[in-house]
Design an enzyme around this catalytic site. Structure first.
Site, PDB file in Angstrom:
ATOM      1  CB  THR A 135      -0.887   0.001   1.262  1.00 46.50           C
ATOM      2  OG1 THR A 135      -1.525   1.256   1.397  1.00 46.50           O
ATOM      3  CG2 THR A 135      -0.082  -0.255   2.530  1.00 46.50           C
ATOM      4  CG  ASP A 136      -1.149   4.952  -1.039  1.00 45.51           C
ATOM      5  OD1 ASP A 136      -1.712   4.300  -0.138  1.00 45.51           O
ATOM      6  OD2 ASP A 136      -1.743   5.831  -1.706  1.00 45.51           O
ATOM      7  CD  GLU A 137      -3.531   3.655   4.405  1.00 45.03           C
ATOM      8  OE1 GLU A 137      -3.312   3.499   5.607  1.00 45.03           O
ATOM      9  OE2 GLU A 137      -4.663   3.747   3.910  1.00 45.03           O
ATOM     10  CE1 TYR A 160      -3.403  -2.668   5.617  1.00 44.77           C
ATOM     11  CE2 TYR A 160      -3.304  -0.312   5.128  1.00 44.77           C
ATOM     12  CZ  TYR A 160      -3.327  -1.635   4.699  1.00 44.77           C
ATOM     13  OH  TYR A 160      -3.265  -1.909   3.349  1.00 44.77           O
ATOM     14  CE  LYS A 164       0.065  -4.635   2.965  1.00 43.05           C
ATOM     15  NZ  LYS A 164      -0.315  -5.972   2.443  1.00 43.05           N
TER      16      LYS A 164
HETATM   17  P1  NAD Z   1      -9.675  -7.371   2.113  1.00 45.47           P
HETATM   18  O1  NAD Z   1      -9.723  -7.069   3.563  1.00 45.47           O
HETATM   19  O2  NAD Z   1     -10.885  -7.127   1.284  1.00 45.47           O
HETATM   20  O3  NAD Z   1      -9.281  -8.913   1.891  1.00 45.47           O
HETATM   21  C1  NAD Z   1      -8.283  -9.546   2.640  1.00 45.47           C
HETATM   22  C2  NAD Z   1      -8.438 -11.050   2.437  1.00 45.47           C
HETATM   23  O4  NAD Z   1      -7.375 -11.695   3.167  1.00 45.47           O
HETATM   24  C3  NAD Z   1      -9.752 -11.615   2.971  1.00 45.47           C
HETATM   25  O5  NAD Z   1     -10.308 -12.515   2.056  1.00 45.47           O
HETATM   26  C4  NAD Z   1      -9.339 -12.330   4.251  1.00 45.47           C
HETATM   27  O6  NAD Z   1     -10.186 -13.436   4.584  1.00 45.47           O
HETATM   28  C5  NAD Z   1      -7.931 -12.780   3.905  1.00 45.47           C
HETATM   29  N1  NAD Z   1      -7.111 -13.004   5.110  1.00 45.47           N
HETATM   30  C6  NAD Z   1      -6.974 -12.172   6.172  1.00 45.47           C
HETATM   31  N2  NAD Z   1      -6.169 -12.740   7.082  1.00 45.47           N
HETATM   32  C7  NAD Z   1      -5.757 -13.922   6.563  1.00 45.47           C
HETATM   33  C8  NAD Z   1      -4.892 -14.951   7.042  1.00 45.47           C
HETATM   34  N3  NAD Z   1      -4.284 -14.880   8.228  1.00 45.47           N
HETATM   35  N4  NAD Z   1      -4.681 -16.031   6.251  1.00 45.47           N
HETATM   36  C9  NAD Z   1      -5.303 -16.131   5.033  1.00 45.47           C
HETATM   37  N5  NAD Z   1      -6.145 -15.204   4.564  1.00 45.47           N
HETATM   38  C10 NAD Z   1      -6.368 -14.103   5.317  1.00 45.47           C
HETATM   39  O7  NAD Z   1      -8.423  -6.591   1.552  1.00 45.47           O
HETATM   40  P2  NAD Z   1      -8.195  -5.914   0.116  1.00 45.47           P
HETATM   41  O8  NAD Z   1      -8.712  -4.533   0.149  1.00 45.47           O
HETATM   42  O9  NAD Z   1      -8.618  -6.849  -0.925  1.00 45.47           O
HETATM   43  O10 NAD Z   1      -6.591  -5.809   0.124  1.00 45.47           O
HETATM   44  C11 NAD Z   1      -5.790  -6.880  -0.360  1.00 45.47           C
HETATM   45  C12 NAD Z   1      -4.322  -6.498  -0.243  1.00 45.47           C
HETATM   46  O11 NAD Z   1      -4.097  -5.298  -0.991  1.00 45.47           O
HETATM   47  C13 NAD Z   1      -3.872  -6.197   1.181  1.00 45.47           C
HETATM   48  O12 NAD Z   1      -2.582  -6.714   1.335  1.00 45.47           O
HETATM   49  C14 NAD Z   1      -3.857  -4.682   1.263  1.00 45.47           C
HETATM   50  O13 NAD Z   1      -2.899  -4.235   2.181  1.00 45.47           O
HETATM   51  C15 NAD Z   1      -3.484  -4.320  -0.157  1.00 45.47           C
HETATM   52  N6  NAD Z   1      -3.974  -3.002  -0.647  1.00 45.47           N
HETATM   53  C16 NAD Z   1      -5.291  -2.682  -0.544  1.00 45.47           C
HETATM   54  C17 NAD Z   1      -5.731  -1.462  -1.066  1.00 45.47           C
HETATM   55  C18 NAD Z   1      -7.189  -1.049  -1.002  1.00 45.47           C
HETATM   56  O14 NAD Z   1      -7.498   0.095  -1.335  1.00 45.47           O
HETATM   57  N7  NAD Z   1      -8.104  -1.923  -0.620  1.00 45.47           N
HETATM   58  C19 NAD Z   1      -4.808  -0.586  -1.668  1.00 45.47           C
HETATM   59  C20 NAD Z   1      -3.458  -0.962  -1.728  1.00 45.47           C
HETATM   60  C21 NAD Z   1      -3.051  -2.179  -1.235  1.00 45.47           C
HETATM   61  O1  DAU Z   2      -4.191   3.900   0.330  1.00 49.70           O
HETATM   62  C1  DAU Z   2      -4.387   2.521   0.258  1.00 49.70           C
HETATM   63  C2  DAU Z   2      -5.228   2.071   1.423  1.00 49.70           C
HETATM   64  O2  DAU Z   2      -6.558   2.522   1.166  1.00 49.70           O
HETATM   65  C3  DAU Z   2      -5.207   0.553   1.621  1.00 49.70           C
HETATM   66  O3  DAU Z   2      -3.919   0.155   1.944  1.00 49.70           O
HETATM   67  C4  DAU Z   2      -6.187   0.133   2.724  1.00 49.70           C
HETATM   68  O4  DAU Z   2      -6.228  -1.270   2.819  1.00 49.70           O
HETATM   69  C5  DAU Z   2      -7.559   0.658   2.373  1.00 49.70           C
HETATM   70  O5  DAU Z   2      -8.464   0.364   3.415  1.00 49.70           O
HETATM   71  C6  DAU Z   2      -7.519   2.171   2.133  1.00 49.70           C
HETATM   72  O6  DAU Z   2      -7.239   2.854   3.378  1.00 49.70           O
HETATM   73  P1  DAU Z   2      -8.015   4.196   3.774  1.00 49.70           P
HETATM   74  O7  DAU Z   2      -7.956   4.353   5.239  1.00 49.70           O
HETATM   75  O8  DAU Z   2      -7.552   5.338   2.947  1.00 49.70           O
HETATM   76  O9  DAU Z   2      -9.502   3.784   3.282  1.00 49.70           O
HETATM   77  P2  DAU Z   2     -10.935   4.051   3.912  1.00 49.70           P
HETATM   78  O10 DAU Z   2     -11.920   3.656   2.874  1.00 49.70           O
HETATM   79  O11 DAU Z   2     -11.085   3.471   5.275  1.00 49.70           O
HETATM   80  O12 DAU Z   2     -10.968   5.638   4.071  1.00 49.70           O
HETATM   81  C7  DAU Z   2     -10.778   6.496   2.956  1.00 49.70           C
HETATM   82  C8  DAU Z   2     -10.844   7.926   3.471  1.00 49.70           C
HETATM   83  O13 DAU Z   2     -12.181   8.209   3.893  1.00 49.70           O
HETATM   84  C9  DAU Z   2      -9.969   8.175   4.694  1.00 49.70           C
HETATM   85  O14 DAU Z   2      -9.446   9.492   4.608  1.00 49.70           O
HETATM   86  C10 DAU Z   2     -10.935   8.071   5.876  1.00 49.70           C
HETATM   87  C11 DAU Z   2     -12.237   8.554   5.283  1.00 49.70           C
HETATM   88  N1  DAU Z   2     -13.474   7.945   5.831  1.00 49.70           N
HETATM   89  C12 DAU Z   2     -13.567   6.585   5.859  1.00 49.70           C
HETATM   90  C13 DAU Z   2     -14.700   5.959   6.327  1.00 49.70           C
HETATM   91  C14 DAU Z   2     -14.800   4.453   6.380  1.00 49.70           C
HETATM   92  C15 DAU Z   2     -14.538   8.743   6.219  1.00 49.70           C
HETATM   93  O15 DAU Z   2     -14.469   9.985   6.162  1.00 49.70           O
HETATM   94  N2  DAU Z   2     -15.679   8.130   6.682  1.00 49.70           N
HETATM   95  C16 DAU Z   2     -15.799   6.768   6.762  1.00 49.70           C
HETATM   96  O16 DAU Z   2     -16.859   6.280   7.217  1.00 49.70           O
END
Ligand code: NAD
Ligand code: DAU
Length: 354
Positions: A135-137, A160, A164
């Site tokens: 992630t970019d975080e 989180y 990562k």
């Molecule tokens: P998600 O939470 O939707 O899915 C995570 C999956 O991992 C789930 O199916 C869960 O059951 C599985 N999991 C969790 N713990 C586990 C374990 N111990 N063993 C096996 N499986 C397990 O997450 P996502 O949004 O699909 O993100 C996937 C990956 O991409 C993550 O590594 C996250 O850090 C990264 N990522 C997400 C975003 C985003 O915006 N969602 C952006 C950048 C990177």
């Molecule tokens: O940048 C990549 C990341 O993006 C991933 O690594 C994470 O897995 C993914 O969850 C996401 O993280 P964020 O914290 O940015 O996503 P989230 O959807 O939780 O929140 C997006 C923005 O919106 C953040 O600034 C918080 C805000 N927010 C979020 C929720 C859930 C609100 O204002 N209200 C809300 O109810």
């Protein structure tokens, strides 16, 4: 890549990635191998997302419910399926949950990645690639100017992002120390089908559809760089195929938006599609609530390395991607109901006798 282990394939991005790999479009671009999806099925993992493929492609898709931290179980999977490549998604992914309960984030994101790296090392003779999805975080927060590049120092703010960051460091260390063939991608915020409705975009779509309050943290001025999930999946596969081993690639959509603009756009798109019965605009549902602790102000990705070296560019604009996403949530009432009512949890408990 004959036997590709995908971890976390029942989550949001993993599901979209497996669907992409099994699509006709992807077959043309060169993936004909077998996918072994290993997922623990936490609250975020839904086995129904991909269930159809076990019947449709029995030779190309297998699902195993397992925890990536379970060394014995994972060892068995590596041996049984002769794993030769890995795309590692499995993680605890929600920042708010990591603030409330960091424990599982440390276990899965750090120890789980370590378990996989150790198994990759033990099977190094046949290992072609370990791709780590990150992630970019990990870079922390930007001010009003500038972009994250691959050289930006790590400065994570939440449990989180710290977990990562630790996993990224481990992956790099295994490449340098043991010569493991790795690639890493650091991506910005994704949105699209199958995202669990705790994250901003699906939560706001479903709440505003039902006329429920829309909680915006702080003043809503935090900026995220949004990328449609299919563009992310395509980028990951390009990196896996053509990325230089040992390298990191940033992935982003050139789509910086404040949270308040995102929420307002969702409201107006839904108003155009299905006006509220009371005739009021959905933006009236917005409520400014207490801010997230340690809330990063701004993320913005410079993905020029990926664009120049591998020729990837995002295909969706925010408006086209958001429209597809809203339509998907409106068209998939069954999925939404199952996830919100937790029906699939009951099925998992019964099926796997937890
Ligand atoms: P998600 O939470 O939707 O899915 C995570 C999956 O991992 C789930 O199916 C869960 O059951 C599985 N999991 C969790 N713990 C586990 C374990 N111990 N063993 C096996 N499986 C397990 O997450 P996502 O949004 O699909 O993100 C996937 C990956 O991409 C993550 O590594 C996250 O850090 C990264 N990522 C997400 C975003 C985003 O915006 N969602 C952006 C950048 C990177
Ligand atoms: O940048 C990549 C990341 O993006 C991933 O690594 C994470 O897995 C993914 O969850 C996401 O993280 P964020 O914290 O940015 O996503 P989230 O959807 O939780 O929140 C997006 C923005 O919106 C953040 O600034 C918080 C805000 N927010 C979020 C929720 C859930 C609100 O204002 N209200 C809300 O109810």
């Amino acid at each position: 890549m004959k036997n590709l282990l995908v971890t976390g394939g029942c989550g949001f991005i993993g599901t979209n990635f497996v669907r992409y790999l099994l699509s006709a479009k992807c077959k043309k671009t060169g993936f004909n191998g077998r996918i072994i999806n290993v997922d623990k099925l936490t609250y975020a993992g839904n086995p129904f997302n991909l269930a159809e493929f076990e019947k449709k492609y029995p030779d190309r898709y297998s699902f195993v419910k397992s925890d990536i931290c379970d060394v014995k179980a994972m060892e068995g999977i590596f041996d049984r399926f002769k794993i030769d490549s890995i795309c590692h998604f499995a993680a605890e992914s929600h920042v708010d949950r990591s603030i409330a309960e960091p424990d599982t984030f440390i276990k899965t994101n750090i120890n789980g990645t370590f378990t996989l790296l150790e198994l990759a090392r033990k099977n190094q003779d046949r290992l072609l690639l370990f791709h780590h999805v990150s992630t970019d975080e990990v870079f922390g927060s930007l001010g009003n100017q500038g972009f994250f590049t691959e050289k930006t120092p790590y400065d994570p703010s939440s449990p989180y992002s710290a977990s990562k960051a630790a996993s990224d460091h481990l992956v790099r260390a295994y490449a340098r120390t043991y010569g493991l063939p790795v690639t890493i991608s650091n991506c910005s915020n994704n949105y699209g089908p199958y995202q669990f409705p705790e994250k901003l975009i699906p939560l706001m779509i479903l709440n505003s559809f039902k006329g429920k309050p829309l909680p915006v943290y702080g003043e809503g001025f935090n900026v995220r760089d949004w990328l449609y999930v299919a563009d992310h999946c395509r980028a990951i596969f390009e990196i896996m195929k053509k990325g230089k081993r040992g390298e990191t690639y940033n992935i982003g959509g050139h789509c910086e938006m404040t949270n308040i603009d995102v929420v307002t756009r969702i409201c107006s798109m839904l108003d155009e599609k299905i006006p509220q019965k009371n005739g009021k605009p959905r933006k009236d549902l917005i409520r400014f609530v207490k801010d997230r602790p340690g809330h990063d102000l701004r993320y913005a990705i410079d993905s020029s390395k990926l664009e120049k070296e591998l020729g990837w560019v995002p295909e969706e604009s925010f408006d086209t991607g958001l429209e597809k996403t809203i339509d998907w949530y409106l068209d998939n009432e069954g999925w939404v109901k199952m996830v919100i009512d937790g029906e699939y949890r009951k099925w998992i408990e019964k099926h796997y006798e937890e």
